[in-house]
Design a protein around this motif. Structure first.
Motif, short mmCIF file in Angstrom:
data_model
loop_
_atom_site.label_atom_id
_atom_site.label_comp_id
_atom_site.label_asym_id
_atom_site.label_seq_id
_atom_site.Cartn_x
_atom_site.Cartn_y
_atom_site.Cartn_z
N SER A 68 0.86 -1.19 0.00
CA SER A 68 0.00 0.00 0.00
C SER A 68 0.89 1.23 0.00
N TRP A 69 0.49 2.24 -0.77
CA TRP A 69 1.21 3.51 -0.78
C TRP A 69 0.28 4.61 -1.23
N TYR A 105 -3.03 3.61 -3.27
CA TYR A 105 -2.84 2.52 -4.22
C TYR A 105 -2.51 1.24 -3.47
N LYS A 106 -2.88 0.13 -4.08
CA LYS A 106 -2.53 -1.18 -3.51
C LYS A 106 -2.14 -2.10 -4.66
N GLN A 161 -5.74 -1.57 -6.65
CA GLN A 161 -6.51 -0.39 -6.23
C GLN A 161 -5.84 0.87 -6.76
N GLY A 162 -6.62 1.72 -7.38
CA GLY A 162 -6.11 2.99 -7.89
C GLY A 162 -5.54 2.84 -9.29
#
Length: 117
Positions: A15-16, A27-28, A98-99
């Protein structure tokens, strides 16, 4: 900065957050690399950029988590991990879940994975 959880010693959930973008995006991604392999890596270079590595890595043993949940009368649902190559030393890969990070935001992840190739 990355936050990482290694599941069963084999797959890492990363994750970041975006940098310099409003609103901030999270984001993942899943990686087939155990990010503990990077414990001694403090910096690396990708293209013309040198990155300093700052991350927190935790571990999750899904069998133990399921046993803890059962003792508490609950059901443990392990995370869904997308299909990734089994051999991370031969084919280090990641998949964003994600993202929609830009190529620039993904460059550090590509660089880390290239360090294993």
């Amino acid at each position: 900065m990355l936050s990482c959880t290694v599941y069963d010693g084999a797959r890492t959930l990363i994750s970041w957050n975006s940098q310099g973008v409003t609103p901030m995006q999270t984001y993942k991604a899943w990686s087939n690399v155990n990010f503990h392999h990077f414990d001694s890596l403090r910096r690396f270079k990708k293209n013309r950029t040198t990155y300093m590595l700052m991350f927190m890595v935790g571990d999750e043993d899904t069998a133990r988590a399921a046993a803890r949940a059962a003792r508490a009368g609950k059901t443990y649902s392990p995370p869904f991990i997308p299909e990734l190559p089994a051999d991370s030393s031969a084919e280090p890969r990641f998949q964003v879940i994600q993202g929609n990070p830009s190529a620039e935001e993904l460059a550090p992840l590509f660089g880390l994975h290239e360090n294993l190739s």
